[in-house]
Design a protein around this motif. Structure first.
Motif, PDB file in Angstrom:
ATOM      1  N   LEU A   1       0.835  -1.205   0.000  1.00  0.00           N
ATOM      2  CA  LEU A   1       0.000   0.000   0.000  1.00  0.00           C
ATOM      3  C   LEU A   1       0.872   1.258   0.000  1.00  0.00           C
ATOM      4  O   LEU A   1       0.575   2.236  -0.706  1.00  0.00           O
ATOM      5  CB  LEU A   1      -0.932   0.004   1.209  1.00  0.00           C
ATOM      6  CG  LEU A   1      -2.087  -1.000   1.166  1.00  0.00           C
ATOM      7  CD1 LEU A   1      -2.822  -1.032   2.505  1.00  0.00           C
ATOM      8  CD2 LEU A   1      -3.070  -0.647   0.042  1.00  0.00           C
ATOM      9  N   ASP A   2       1.947   1.236   0.767  1.00  0.00           N
ATOM     10  CA  ASP A   2       2.867   2.382   0.794  1.00  0.00           C
ATOM     11  C   ASP A   2       3.511   2.592  -0.575  1.00  0.00           C
ATOM     12  O   ASP A   2       3.669   3.733  -1.037  1.00  0.00           O
ATOM     13  CB  ASP A   2       3.956   2.161   1.845  1.00  0.00           C
ATOM     14  CG  ASP A   2       3.429   2.256   3.272  1.00  0.00           C
ATOM     15  OD1 ASP A   2       2.305   2.769   3.464  1.00  0.00           O
ATOM     16  OD2 ASP A   2       4.138   1.797   4.195  1.00  0.00           O
ATOM     17  N   LYS A   3       3.876   1.481  -1.209  1.00  0.00           N
ATOM     18  CA  LYS A   3       4.491   1.566  -2.533  1.00  0.00           C
ATOM     19  C   LYS A   3       3.499   2.112  -3.555  1.00  0.00           C
ATOM     20  O   LYS A   3       3.854   2.940  -4.405  1.00  0.00           O
ATOM     21  CB  LYS A   3       4.990   0.175  -2.944  1.00  0.00           C
ATOM     22  CG  LYS A   3       5.751   0.131  -4.255  1.00  0.00           C
ATOM     23  CD  LYS A   3       6.311  -1.268  -4.499  1.00  0.00           C
ATOM     24  CE  LYS A   3       7.107  -1.329  -5.801  1.00  0.00           C
ATOM     25  NZ  LYS A   3       7.703  -2.671  -6.028  1.00  0.00           N
ATOM     26  N   MET A   4       2.249   1.659  -3.464  1.00  0.00           N
ATOM     27  CA  MET A   4       1.207   2.183  -4.351  1.00  0.00           C
ATOM     28  C   MET A   4       1.021   3.675  -4.136  1.00  0.00           C
ATOM     29  O   MET A   4       0.927   4.452  -5.094  1.00  0.00           O
ATOM     30  CB  MET A   4      -0.108   1.444  -4.103  1.00  0.00           C
ATOM     31  CG  MET A   4      -0.152   0.010  -4.566  1.00  0.00           C
ATOM     32  SD  MET A   4      -1.669  -0.833  -4.032  1.00  0.00           S
ATOM     33  CE  MET A   4      -2.936   0.113  -4.900  1.00  0.00           C
ATOM     34  N   ALA A   5       0.954   4.085  -2.866  1.00  0.00           N
ATOM     35  CA  ALA A   5       0.739   5.500  -2.547  1.00  0.00           C
ATOM     36  C   ALA A   5       1.866   6.360  -3.114  1.00  0.00           C
ATOM     37  O   ALA A   5       1.617   7.436  -3.684  1.00  0.00           O
ATOM     38  CB  ALA A   5       0.633   5.677  -1.034  1.00  0.00           C
ATOM     39  N   ALA A   6       3.095   5.877  -2.972  1.00  0.00           N
ATOM     40  CA  ALA A   6       4.243   6.637  -3.463  1.00  0.00           C
ATOM     41  C   ALA A   6       4.223   6.731  -4.987  1.00  0.00           C
ATOM     42  O   ALA A   6       4.501   7.794  -5.570  1.00  0.00           O
ATOM     43  CB  ALA A   6       5.541   5.987  -2.990  1.00  0.00           C
ATOM     44  N   PHE A   7       3.883   5.625  -5.643  1.00  0.00           N
ATOM     45  CA  PHE A   7       3.856   5.632  -7.108  1.00  0.00           C
ATOM     46  C   PHE A   7       2.755   6.553  -7.634  1.00  0.00           C
ATOM     47  O   PHE A   7       2.971   7.344  -8.554  1.00  0.00           O
ATOM     48  CB  PHE A   7       3.650   4.214  -7.637  1.00  0.00           C
ATOM     49  CG  PHE A   7       3.633   4.132  -9.142  1.00  0.00           C
ATOM     50  CD1 PHE A   7       4.817   4.194  -9.861  1.00  0.00           C
ATOM     51  CD2 PHE A   7       2.438   4.021  -9.839  1.00  0.00           C
ATOM     52  CE1 PHE A   7       4.814   4.139 -11.253  1.00  0.00           C
ATOM     53  CE2 PHE A   7       2.419   3.967 -11.217  1.00  0.00           C
ATOM     54  CZ  PHE A   7       3.618   4.019 -11.932  1.00  0.00           C
ATOM     55  N   VAL A   8       1.568   6.456  -7.034  1.00  0.00           N
ATOM     56  CA  VAL A   8       0.452   7.303  -7.456  1.00  0.00           C
ATOM     57  C   VAL A   8       0.814   8.777  -7.274  1.00  0.00           C
ATOM     58  O   VAL A   8       0.562   9.612  -8.155  1.00  0.00           O
ATOM     59  CB  VAL A   8      -0.821   6.950  -6.660  1.00  0.00           C
ATOM     60  CG1 VAL A   8      -1.915   7.986  -6.888  1.00  0.00           C
ATOM     61  CG2 VAL A   8      -1.324   5.566  -7.065  1.00  0.00           C
ATOM     62  N   ALA A   9       1.432   9.095  -6.143  1.00  0.00           N
ATOM     63  CA  ALA A   9       1.831  10.484  -5.890  1.00  0.00           C
ATOM     64  C   ALA A   9       2.851  10.954  -6.928  1.00  0.00           C
ATOM     65  O   ALA A   9       2.774  12.100  -7.415  1.00  0.00           O
ATOM     66  CB  ALA A   9       2.397  10.612  -4.483  1.00  0.00           C
ATOM     67  N   SER A  10       3.788  10.090  -7.294  1.00  0.00           N
ATOM     68  CA  SER A  10       4.816  10.496  -8.254  1.00  0.00           C
ATOM     69  C   SER A  10       4.222  10.761  -9.633  1.00  0.00           C
ATOM     70  O   SER A  10       4.677  11.664 -10.344  1.00  0.00           O
ATOM     71  CB  SER A  10       5.907   9.415  -8.349  1.00  0.00           C
ATOM     72  OG  SER A  10       5.428   8.238  -8.976  1.00  0.00           O
ATOM     73  N   VAL A  11       3.195  10.007 -10.008  1.00  0.00           N
ATOM     74  CA  VAL A  11       2.529  10.239 -11.289  1.00  0.00           C
ATOM     75  C   VAL A  11       1.701  11.517 -11.224  1.00  0.00           C
ATOM     76  O   VAL A  11       1.757  12.369 -12.117  1.00  0.00           O
ATOM     77  CB  VAL A  11       1.647   9.036 -11.675  1.00  0.00           C
ATOM     78  CG1 VAL A  11       0.798   9.357 -12.905  1.00  0.00           C
ATOM     79  CG2 VAL A  11       2.501   7.800 -11.934  1.00  0.00           C
ATOM     80  N   HIS A  12       0.923  11.670 -10.149  1.00  0.00           N
ATOM     81  CA  HIS A  12       0.046  12.831 -10.033  1.00  0.00           C
ATOM     82  C   HIS A  12       0.839  14.145  -9.906  1.00  0.00           C
ATOM     83  O   HIS A  12       0.394  15.188 -10.398  1.00  0.00           O
ATOM     84  CB  HIS A  12      -0.861  12.672  -8.820  1.00  0.00           C
ATOM     85  CG  HIS A  12      -1.944  11.660  -9.032  1.00  0.00           C
ATOM     86  ND1 HIS A  12      -2.767  11.222  -8.025  1.00  0.00           N
ATOM     87  CD2 HIS A  12      -2.338  10.980 -10.143  1.00  0.00           C
ATOM     88  CE1 HIS A  12      -3.606  10.315  -8.494  1.00  0.00           C
ATOM     89  NE2 HIS A  12      -3.363  10.157  -9.780  1.00  0.00           N
ATOM     90  N   GLN A  13       1.981  14.081  -9.275  1.00  0.00           N
ATOM     91  CA  GLN A  13       2.785  15.290  -9.080  1.00  0.00           C
ATOM     92  C   GLN A  13       3.730  15.560 -10.242  1.00  0.00           C
ATOM     93  O   GLN A  13       4.483  16.532 -10.218  1.00  0.00           O
ATOM     94  CB  GLN A  13       3.572  15.162  -7.777  1.00  0.00           C
ATOM     95  CG  GLN A  13       2.676  15.144  -6.539  1.00  0.00           C
ATOM     96  CD  GLN A  13       3.415  14.729  -5.279  1.00  0.00           C
ATOM     97  OE1 GLN A  13       4.644  14.639  -5.256  1.00  0.00           O
ATOM     98  NE2 GLN A  13       2.666  14.465  -4.205  1.00  0.00           N
ATOM     99  N   GLY A  14       3.679  14.704 -11.248  1.00  0.00           N
ATOM    100  CA  GLY A  14       4.510  14.917 -12.428  1.00  0.00           C
ATOM    101  C   GLY A  14       5.957  14.549 -12.246  1.00  0.00           C
ATOM    102  O   GLY A  14       6.809  14.913 -13.075  1.00  0.00           O
ATOM    103  N   GLU A  15       6.262  13.808 -11.181  1.00  0.00           N
ATOM    104  CA  GLU A  15       7.646  13.386 -10.961  1.00  0.00           C
ATOM    105  C   GLU A  15       7.993  12.182 -11.832  1.00  0.00           C
ATOM    106  O   GLU A  15       9.122  12.060 -12.331  1.00  0.00           O
ATOM    107  CB  GLU A  15       7.861  13.057  -9.485  1.00  0.00           C
ATOM    108  CG  GLU A  15       7.675  14.255  -8.560  1.00  0.00           C
ATOM    109  CD  GLU A  15       7.635  13.858  -7.099  1.00  0.00           C
ATOM    110  OE1 GLU A  15       7.758  12.645  -6.816  1.00  0.00           O
ATOM    111  OE2 GLU A  15       7.478  14.757  -6.250  1.00  0.00           O
ATOM    112  N   TRP A  16       7.036  11.271 -11.996  1.00  0.00           N
ATOM    113  CA  TRP A  16       7.237  10.132 -12.891  1.00  0.00           C
ATOM    114  C   TRP A  16       6.658  10.518 -14.246  1.00  0.00           C
ATOM    115  O   TRP A  16       5.458  10.732 -14.376  1.00  0.00           O
ATOM    116  CB  TRP A  16       6.552   8.884 -12.333  1.00  0.00           C
ATOM    117  CG  TRP A  16       6.936   7.648 -13.107  1.00  0.00           C
ATOM    118  CD1 TRP A  16       6.333   7.170 -14.228  1.00  0.00           C
ATOM    119  CD2 TRP A  16       8.023   6.779 -12.822  1.00  0.00           C
ATOM    120  NE1 TRP A  16       6.975   6.042 -14.667  1.00  0.00           N
ATOM    121  CE2 TRP A  16       8.023   5.764 -13.825  1.00  0.00           C
ATOM    122  CE3 TRP A  16       9.001   6.742 -11.824  1.00  0.00           C
ATOM    123  CZ2 TRP A  16       8.970   4.739 -13.839  1.00  0.00           C
ATOM    124  CZ3 TRP A  16       9.926   5.732 -11.841  1.00  0.00           C
ATOM    125  CH2 TRP A  16       9.921   4.740 -12.841  1.00  0.00           C
TER     126      TRP A  16
END
Length: 547
Positions: free
Chosen positions: A121-136
């Motif tokens: 869940l933590d990994k999902m949260a981090a990945f989703v945040a990176s996509v939404h924030q334009g980091e990924w």
């Protein structure tokens, strides 16, 4: 006689059903003004009105007895505790653990799965945040605008229908698309609208070898590279939910973007896991967490409420009641909310893949019906189509009506009219229309008495047709989570009563195996053609390419 049908409660229900069949629900309401208040349950943000069912207090007492004789409480506890209740595959069934805040150890094969759930869940949260924030970003350093989720079965249907239901919570600037069908048209039509520079693919396959999913993923990779995407950028544009990490890495997916799947979560129960990554990308991880919380609230209710005040148990008992004692071969789910229009298909897979079984847990062929056909659609559209069969057909078709009390899109009288149709349908199914009422109605309209005599029988609706009404304040991630968990537990309880394993799906496997054999013959230069005569003829026609 089977173990189930020889139970005292089953025998008593058989006799009791003969009595109930002589009663009409309309008379039940007339003799009991408080019936609607007594036959209702509230839990996890949902309200179930089951008063429009062919039952009484004696029925509920027998439901309690049946649950006890089938050891429902023990079976429920075993599932939550991680016992291998999926006995044909020797697997635990722990989709409930995916949404639990409980931190106490939960062992599967000697390992505590809580830590892995939390880390995922933590990994999902981090990945989703990176996509939404334009980091990924994509390989041209542009943020992603589209996500393509590629899966099949529960890996496809859960994310698609839940994201569709939660459209009011979608994040702006990111659209999710779903591909499952191996028909090349399905993925071609999706890819035509997309830009490879800003498209992210989520591939969901436990084995990374599922035929439909792998084929569609390879097609997506070919499209990506044929439209300018460099091979070294595959890791930027493709992530995977799988237990076959080596295969995913070989495909080109970055090890950091591989999310786990576990044997103790079946596909149709998996949207709470990393399979739900497309949902989280679409609505944000905070809202995804609310989805889990709503399901956990229903889990708590299911674990603690007594039988006749337990929403999933009562819905399951009524399903058994109609399937086995009223010869009902189907159950209809009617959603009075446009966002929930896909829910009947989700429940169809959940229920029919789980309980479509003909052998019980004692390895014996069953001598009773299991797994009715689940179908349905969106109100009010169905009222002008298949509701006719429910109202005037000769069989009994139990119905679930689902309605949020408040709309995300309040517009004039629309929602009041929608609710009026929903409640009016349940009333009409229950009360019906007698021959005398139909005849008088025609006379009041000025129809000739002789013509009224001929027409009135065709306008009779017998009523006494059972229905449940499920209400929620508003369709939110939390209430949706509770609703899905409700049907999950309903399915499980039915399986316990029918003494079958609700968590395997061997019937799905045979078609896959035979399909692979047929595929070899369709593509081979020297086909073996060792199937039955019909299949061989079909293969020959296909290879010819014309009728």
């Amino acid at each position: 006689m089977s173990n189930l049908t020889s139970l005292p409660s089953w025998q008593a229900l058989t006799e009791h059903a003969d009595e109930i069949k002589q009663s009409h629900m309309k008379a039940m309401f007339e003799s009991d003004p408080a019936r609607a208040q007594r036959y209702g349950i509230s839990a996890a943000g949902l309200r179930l009105d089951y008063s429009k069912n062919r039952l009484n207090d004696a029925t509920l007492s027998l439901f309690e007895q049946l649950a006890e004789e089938c050891q429902l409480e023990q079976q429920r506890q075993a599932m939550f505790d991680g016992v291998a209740v999926n006995h044909t595959e020797q697997r635990a069934v722990l989709h409930t653990a995916l949404r639990s805040h409980d931190t106490s150890p939960l062992l599967v094969d000697g390992e505590d799965v809580r830590a892995e759930i939390t880390s995922t869940l933590d990994k999902m949260a981090a990945f989703v945040a990176s996509v939404h924030q334009g980091e990924w970003r994509g390989y041209t350093d542009q943020p992603f605008t589209d996500v393509v989720s590629i899966g099949i079965g529960g890996s496809f249907l859960g994310p698609k229908i839940m994201a569709e239901a939660l459209k009011p919570y979608w994040r702006k600037g990111l659209n999710c698309h779903y591909v499952a069908n191996v028909d090349g048209t399905a993925i071609s039509e999706k890819l035509k609208k997309l830009n490879p520079e800003t498209t992210l693919f989520v591939m969901s396959s436990k084995s990374f070898t599922t035929q439909e999913t792998l084929t569609n993923t390879l097609t997506a990779r070919d499209w990506f590279m044929a439209n300018g995407g460099p091979e070294e950028a595959i890791g930027q544009h493709f992530v995977a939910v799988t237990s076959n990490v080596p295969a995913a890495i070989q495909f080109g997916i970055d090890a950091d973007n591989i999310f786990p799947m576990w044997d103790w979560v079946g596909g149709r129960y998996s949207m709470w896991s990393a399979i739900g990554l497309p949902i989280a990308l679409q609505i944000g991880f905070e809202q995804f967490r609310h989805l889990l919380d709503g399901a956990e609230a229903m889990d708590t209710h299911f674990r603690t409420a007594p039988v006749t005040q337990n929403m999933p148990v009562m819905m399951a008992m009524m399903a058994v009641w109609y399937t086995n004692f009223f010869d009902s071969g189907s159950h209809v789910v009617l959603t009075y909310d446009h966002y929930l229009r896909g829910l009947p298909a989700y429940i169809q897979q959940l229920d029919m893949e789980s309980n479509g079984k003909g052998v019980n847990n004692h390895n014996q062929a069953v001598d009773y019906h299991t797994g009715p056909v689940i179908w349905g659609g969106e109100g009010t559209n169905g009222q002008h189509a298949y509701h006719q069969l429910i109202h005037q057909g000769s069989g009994v078709i139990p119905a679930d009506f689902i309605l949020p009390l408040n709309s995300h899109n309040p517009l004039g009288r629309h929602h009041a009219m929608l609710a009026a149709n929903c409640f009016g349908q349940t009333q009409a199914l229950m009360a019906g229309k007698t021959l005398e009422e139909a005849h008088q109605e025609l006379l009041d309209k000025g129809v000739d008495p002789q013509a009224a005599d001929a027409l009135a029988p065709h306008k009779v609706m017998p009523g006494n047709k059972p229905s449940n009404t499920l209400l929620m304040d508003k369709l939110t991630p939390a209430t949706l989570g509770a609703l899905v968990a409700l049907y999950e537990h309903r399915t499980f309880v039915q399986g316990v009563i029918w003494q079958i394993n609700s968590f395997d799906q061997w019937g799905v496997e045979l078609g896959k195996v035979l399909g692979n054999s047929v595929l070899d013959d369709l593509e081979s230069a020297t086909p073996r053609l060792n199937q039955d005569a019909s299949t061989v003829e079909l293969i020959k026609i296909f290879r010819k390419g014309e009728i």
